[in-house]
Design an enzyme around this catalytic site. Sequence first.
Site, short mmCIF file in Angstrom:
data_model
loop_
_atom_site.label_atom_id
_atom_site.label_comp_id
_atom_site.label_asym_id
_atom_site.label_seq_id
_atom_site.Cartn_x
_atom_site.Cartn_y
_atom_site.Cartn_z
CG ASP A 3 -0.35 0.13 2.53
OD1 ASP A 3 0.90 0.22 2.61
OD2 ASP A 3 -1.10 0.18 3.53
CB CYS A 55 0.64 -2.70 4.79
SG CYS A 55 0.49 -3.85 6.16
CB THR A 64 1.62 -3.05 10.98
OG1 THR A 64 0.46 -3.50 10.25
CG2 THR A 64 1.31 -1.71 11.65
CG HIS A 83 8.83 -25.36 11.39
ND1 HIS A 83 8.86 -25.39 12.77
CD2 HIS A 83 10.02 -25.87 10.98
CE1 HIS A 83 10.01 -25.92 13.17
NE2 HIS A 83 10.74 -26.20 12.10
CG HIS A 113 7.22 -29.07 9.90
ND1 HIS A 113 6.90 -28.58 11.14
CD2 HIS A 113 8.52 -29.46 9.97
CE1 HIS A 113 7.96 -28.65 11.93
NE2 HIS A 113 8.95 -29.19 11.25
C1 RB5 Z 1 -1.96 2.54 6.58
O1 RB5 Z 1 -1.99 3.71 7.31
C2 RB5 Z 1 -1.81 1.34 7.50
O2 RB5 Z 1 -2.96 1.17 8.28
C3 RB5 Z 1 -1.50 0.10 6.71
O3 RB5 Z 1 -0.34 0.31 5.96
C4 RB5 Z 1 -1.24 -1.17 7.49
O4 RB5 Z 1 -0.28 -0.96 8.47
C5 RB5 Z 1 -2.40 -1.90 8.00
O5 RB5 Z 1 -2.29 -3.00 8.57
#
Ligand code: RB5
Length: 142
Positions: A9, A66, A68, A99, A134
Amino acid sequence: MSIVYMASDHAGIQLKAFLVKHLGDKGHEVHDLGPDSEISCDYPDSARTLTDALLQREAAFGILICGTGIGMSMAANRVHGIRAALATCEFHARACRAHNNANVLCLGARVTGQGLAADLADIFLSTPFEGGRHLRRVQKFD
Ligand code: RB5
């Protein structure tokens, strides 16, 4: 060398660009599925674009990025046949292949720097699935 599909993203676009070059320089067949601008977009759409492409190919891998890595892993794992793993350390990157036979690596660009991300991608792409017990466990996913 591996076939690697990549998507992100807006939060992951810079790390994606870095890894596209890193993995391409290593000789992998890298397909950047976008986006190509930092305009805000929705990570489930990027995850679906990548999983659709990945499931068309034999023995290919995906990398989703993304902010996180969490949203991408949640979205990708809704798709049958996808085993997406969020990795923040080398042990995660190795174990999710050995695994869990992960076929998608998820990274968080707001969590993981470029150097570690490159190491995680390298480990992910070079670690074979161990099979055996596994395999039995992974087969229970479905
Ligand atoms: C975008 O702001 C953020 O929410 C997205 O990149 C991601 O971390 C969501 O899990």
